[in-house]
Motif scaffolding. Structure first.
Motif, PDB file in Angstrom:
ATOM      1  N   LEU A 146      38.952  29.253  15.661  1.00 17.97           N
ATOM      2  CA  LEU A 146      37.598  28.824  16.016  1.00 17.97           C
ATOM      3  C   LEU A 146      37.008  29.716  17.108  1.00 17.97           C
ATOM      4  CD1 LEU A 146      38.130  24.970  15.971  1.00 17.97           C
ATOM      5  CD2 LEU A 146      36.446  26.203  14.592  1.00 17.97           C
ATOM      6  N   ASP A 147      37.819  30.087  18.081  1.00 15.39           N
ATOM      7  CA  ASP A 147      37.341  30.983  19.135  1.00 15.39           C
ATOM      8  C   ASP A 147      36.932  32.331  18.553  1.00 15.39           C
ATOM      9  OD1 ASP A 147      37.847  29.022  21.007  1.00 15.39           O
ATOM     10  OD2 ASP A 147      39.769  29.869  21.666  1.00 15.39           O
ATOM     11  N   ALA A 148      37.700  32.821  17.591  1.00 12.46           N
ATOM     12  CA  ALA A 148      37.358  34.091  16.948  1.00 12.46           C
ATOM     13  C   ALA A 148      36.034  33.979  16.200  1.00 12.46           C
ATOM     14  CB  ALA A 148      38.478  34.513  16.001  1.00 12.46           C
ATOM     15  N   TRP A 149      35.822  32.837  15.546  1.00 12.15           N
ATOM     16  CA  TRP A 149      34.558  32.613  14.846  1.00 12.15           C
ATOM     17  C   TRP A 149      33.388  32.621  15.829  1.00 12.15           C
ATOM     18  CZ3 TRP A 149      31.518  27.889  14.747  1.00 12.15           C
ATOM     19  CH2 TRP A 149      30.466  27.915  13.822  1.00 12.15           C
ATOM     20  N   HIS A 150      33.546  31.955  16.960  1.00 10.31           N
ATOM     21  CA  HIS A 150      32.500  31.970  17.985  1.00 10.31           C
ATOM     22  C   HIS A 150      32.266  33.384  18.495  1.00 10.31           C
ATOM     23  CE1 HIS A 150      31.290  27.783  18.909  1.00 10.31           C
ATOM     24  NE2 HIS A 150      32.435  27.486  18.330  1.00 10.31           N
ATOM     25  N   ALA A 151      33.343  34.125  18.713  1.00  9.58           N
ATOM     26  CA  ALA A 151      33.217  35.491  19.221  1.00  9.58           C
ATOM     27  C   ALA A 151      32.486  36.395  18.232  1.00  9.58           C
ATOM     28  CB  ALA A 151      34.597  36.063  19.533  1.00  9.58           C
ATOM     29  N   ASP A 152      32.612  36.094  16.954  1.00  7.09           N
ATOM     30  CA  ASP A 152      31.908  36.866  15.919  1.00  7.09           C
ATOM     31  C   ASP A 152      30.436  36.486  15.804  1.00  7.09           C
ATOM     32  OD1 ASP A 152      34.100  38.387  15.154  1.00  7.09           O
ATOM     33  OD2 ASP A 152      34.769  36.929  13.650  1.00  7.09           O
ATOM     34  N   GLY A 153      29.992  35.507  16.600  1.00  6.30           N
ATOM     35  CA  GLY A 153      28.588  35.106  16.552  1.00  6.30           C
ATOM     36  C   GLY A 153      28.321  33.910  15.655  1.00  6.30           C
ATOM     37  N   ARG A 154      29.362  33.126  15.358  1.00  2.77           N
ATOM     38  CA  ARG A 154      29.246  31.937  14.508  1.00  2.77           C
ATOM     39  C   ARG A 154      28.602  32.276  13.160  1.00  2.77           C
ATOM     40  NH1 ARG A 154      27.586  26.737  17.972  1.00  2.77           N
ATOM     41  NH2 ARG A 154      27.327  26.094  15.819  1.00  2.77           N
ATOM     42  N   PRO A 155      29.152  33.225  12.419  1.00  3.20           N
ATOM     43  CA  PRO A 155      28.566  33.608  11.129  1.00  3.20           C
ATOM     44  C   PRO A 155      28.649  32.477  10.111  1.00  3.20           C
ATOM     45  CG  PRO A 155      30.711  34.627  11.419  1.00  3.20           C
ATOM     46  CD  PRO A 155      30.357  34.007  12.729  1.00  3.20           C
ATOM     47  N   THR A 156      27.692  32.459   9.193  1.00  2.00           N
ATOM     48  CA  THR A 156      27.735  31.518   8.082  1.00  2.00           C
ATOM     49  C   THR A 156      28.681  32.025   7.013  1.00  2.00           C
ATOM     50  OG1 THR A 156      25.964  32.558   6.813  1.00  2.00           O
ATOM     51  CG2 THR A 156      25.309  30.957   8.512  1.00  2.00           C
ATOM     52  N   LEU A 157      29.056  31.165   6.101  1.00  2.00           N
ATOM     53  CA  LEU A 157      29.964  31.593   5.031  1.00  2.00           C
ATOM     54  C   LEU A 157      29.348  32.690   4.177  1.00  2.00           C
ATOM     55  CD1 LEU A 157      29.306  30.367   1.886  1.00  2.00           C
ATOM     56  CD2 LEU A 157      29.730  28.243   3.093  1.00  2.00           C
ATOM     57  N   PHE A 158      28.007  32.761   4.120  1.00  2.00           N
ATOM     58  CA  PHE A 158      27.340  33.773   3.308  1.00  2.00           C
ATOM     59  C   PHE A 158      27.527  35.182   3.866  1.00  2.00           C
ATOM     60  CE2 PHE A 158      24.910  29.797   3.143  1.00  2.00           C
ATOM     61  CZ  PHE A 158      25.055  29.487   1.803  1.00  2.00           C
ATOM     62  N   GLU A 159      27.985  35.284   5.112  1.00  2.00           N
ATOM     63  CA  GLU A 159      28.189  36.593   5.722  1.00  2.00           C
ATOM     64  C   GLU A 159      29.589  37.144   5.461  1.00  2.00           C
ATOM     65  OE1 GLU A 159      26.349  36.889   9.808  1.00  2.00           O
ATOM     66  OE2 GLU A 159      26.040  34.740   9.420  1.00  2.00           O
ATOM     67  N   TYR A 160      30.441  36.330   4.878  1.00  2.00           N
ATOM     68  CA  TYR A 160      31.793  36.766   4.546  1.00  2.00           C
ATOM     69  C   TYR A 160      31.849  37.249   3.100  1.00  2.00           C
ATOM     70  CZ  TYR A 160      33.388  34.433   8.816  1.00  2.00           C
ATOM     71  OH  TYR A 160      33.584  34.058  10.120  1.00  2.00           O
ATOM     72  N   GLY A 161      32.856  38.062   2.834  1.00  2.00           N
ATOM     73  CA  GLY A 161      33.063  38.540   1.477  1.00  2.00           C
ATOM     74  C   GLY A 161      34.525  38.823   1.245  1.00  2.00           C
ATOM     75  N   LEU A 162      34.836  39.248   0.028  1.00  2.00           N
ATOM     76  CA  LEU A 162      36.218  39.561  -0.309  1.00  2.00           C
ATOM     77  C   LEU A 162      36.278  40.715  -1.298  1.00  2.00           C
ATOM     78  CD1 LEU A 162      37.659  36.853  -2.751  1.00  2.00           C
ATOM     79  CD2 LEU A 162      35.246  37.045  -2.201  1.00  2.00           C
ATOM     80  N   THR A 163      37.383  41.439  -1.236  1.00  2.00           N
ATOM     81  CA  THR A 163      37.662  42.521  -2.167  1.00  2.00           C
ATOM     82  C   THR A 163      38.999  42.219  -2.833  1.00  2.00           C
ATOM     83  OG1 THR A 163      36.464  44.120  -0.815  1.00  2.00           O
ATOM     84  CG2 THR A 163      38.010  44.992  -2.449  1.00  2.00           C
ATOM     85  N   VAL A 164      38.986  42.144  -4.156  1.00  2.00           N
ATOM     86  CA  VAL A 164      40.178  41.793  -4.921  1.00  2.00           C
ATOM     87  C   VAL A 164      40.722  43.058  -5.571  1.00  2.00           C
ATOM     88  CG1 VAL A 164      41.120  40.387  -6.793  1.00  2.00           C
ATOM     89  CG2 VAL A 164      39.250  39.497  -5.369  1.00  2.00           C
ATOM     90  N   ALA A 165      41.949  43.426  -5.185  1.00  2.00           N
ATOM     91  CA  ALA A 165      42.650  44.551  -5.793  1.00  2.00           C
ATOM     92  C   ALA A 165      43.852  44.018  -6.565  1.00  2.00           C
ATOM     93  CB  ALA A 165      43.080  45.548  -4.724  1.00  2.00           C
ATOM     94  N   LYS A 166      44.572  44.891  -7.208  1.00  2.00           N
ATOM     95  CA  LYS A 166      45.680  44.445  -8.050  1.00  2.00           C
ATOM     96  C   LYS A 166      46.748  43.707  -7.263  1.00  2.00           C
ATOM     97  CE  LYS A 166      48.848  45.972 -11.661  1.00  2.00           C
ATOM     98  NZ  LYS A 166      49.282  47.102 -12.517  1.00  2.00           N
ATOM     99  N   ASP A 167      47.034  44.192  -6.062  1.00  2.00           N
ATOM    100  CA  ASP A 167      48.155  43.648  -5.304  1.00  2.00           C
ATOM    101  C   ASP A 167      47.755  42.889  -4.052  1.00  2.00           C
ATOM    102  OD1 ASP A 167      50.065  44.793  -7.085  1.00  2.00           O
ATOM    103  OD2 ASP A 167      49.732  46.731  -6.110  1.00  2.00           O
TER     104      ASP A 167
END
Length: 378
Positions: free
Chosen positions: A338-359
């Motif tokens: 939670l502290d890390a989330w606050h330090a990042d500026g309390r981003p919304t879930l829409f600001e996150y993403g993911l990259t899917v590779a084979k492994d």
């Protein structure tokens, strides 16, 4: 106007009023597909003691109203089909998704006429019919793991004129290689890990849209674009709660880890005034914590809150008393996330993403160049 026509007209007006049809074709396919013809006569409604069956013949007006309710999913199977009508079901295992969620997902697909589509989770067949109206019936393959649900979807699609939709009984986590490559893979069940088979079976430039979750937080919607390098990358495009694909249903080992003796052995403390439970009430915070604490589950129960990993648990009651057992300090780990989330500026879930590779799957904040570090347990 008959019961069905009236219910469908009301639903179209309500959906249109909430912006559920951002493109004209979406309203057109809604009006073209008779949703009620895909819903079994017996559905399941949640009551105080569990899920109880409700039949169309007992109250057709109410049944039709439930079918066309824009905001509510309708459960069509409980306990993987083991519980018969008239008994009390415990866990919903198949449903027809709420109309608002259906069209919110469709809006993310970029679906065009002629697109070759793989749907994961046929359910009632309704979603496949909508896809067929836009892409053409011969362009849609839908996969369903449950034999009874699969048979019902096949029957409903054929009876409503969509017999060219390919309905396959199979485990959707493996996709369906015979019909590859696809322009779109659309899952109607949530995943904790995007199967790489979906990436392999989607053409470069094609799209994967799937509900997504962590053990900690049961909502999300991922929209990924497949690249020529064999990876799929994209953002979280929404906050939706869906049933999880059968092969990835989370198993929380609390029943194996907890005992009265271990409760007595547990470390006791008090939560700080700025307590974890209050901070986790922000859904964006809970989403971010789930990304940083893979495999850690969290849920409210009887006025308190539980955390559980593979080897540890924690419990906070409504007065702030905290009990923890096992090598991990799950409360502190949650506070650090939670502290890390606050330090990042309390981003919304829409600001996150993911990259899917084979492994591997990598999560990021803002863009793929800023990977999200996973929190190491202490």
């Amino acid at each position: 106007m008959n019961i069905e026509a009236d219910a469908r007209a009301r639903a179209a007006e309500q959906l249109g009023g909430t912006g559920a049809f951002p493109q004209p074709w979406m309203r057109e396919i809604f009006l073209a597909v008779p949703r009620h013809r895909f819903v079994p006569d017996t559905v399941w409604l949640e009551e105080a003691d569990g899920y109880r069956s409700f039949t169309r013949s007992s109250d057709e007006d109410r049944w039709m109203s439930l079918v066309y309710d824009p905001g509510e999913a309708l459960v069509t199977q409980v306990d993987d089909g083991r519980t018969p009508a008239g008994a009390v079901g415990e866990v919903p295992t198949s449903s027809i998704s709420a109309l608002g969620a259906v069209f919110a997902m469709l809006a993310e697909t970029g679906l065009e006429p002629g697109h070759h589509v793989l749907e994961i989770g046929a359910g009632t067949g309704y979603n496949a019919a909508l896809l067929a109206e836009r892409a053409a019936a011969g362009q849609v393959t839908t996969v369903e793991i449950d034999p009874a649900v699969c048979a019902q979807a096949r029957t409903a699609l054929a009876a409503t004129g969509y017999e060219q939709v390919t309905v396959v009984r199979a485990d959707g986590e493996h996709g369906y290689p015979p019909d590859r490559p696809y322009d779109l893979v659309l899952s109607t069940a949530a995943v904790l890990h995007v199967p790489y088979a979906w990436v392999e079976q989607t053409r470069p430039g094609g799209v994967i849209v799937t509900p997504w979750r962590t053990a900690f937080c049961n909502y999300g919607l991922a929209r990924l674009t497949v690249g020529a390098d064999g990876t799929a990358c994209g953002r979280f495009a929404g906050a939706m709660t869906f049933m999880t694909v059968r092969g990835q249903r989370p198993h929380t080992p609390i029943t194996d880890l907890y005992s009265a003796e271990r409760w007595q052995q547990a470390r006791e403390s008090l939560l700080a005034p700025d307590d974890l439970v209050r901070r986790l009430a922000d859904p964006h915070a809970a989403f971010a914590v789930g990304l940083r604490l893979p495999g850690v589950a969290h849920w409210p129960q009887d006025g308190g809150h539980w955390w559980c990993s593979s080897n540890s648990w924690a419990h906070a009651d409504d007065e702030g008393a905290l009990h923890q057992w096992g090598p991990r300090d799950l409360a502190t780990e949650t506070a650090r996330a939670l502290d890390a989330w606050h330090a990042d500026g309390r981003p919304t879930l829409f600001e996150y993403g993911l990259t899917v590779a084979k492994d591997a799957t990598a999560f990021w904040l803002g863009d793929p160049g800023h990977p999200l570090p996973l929190q190491e347990p202490r």
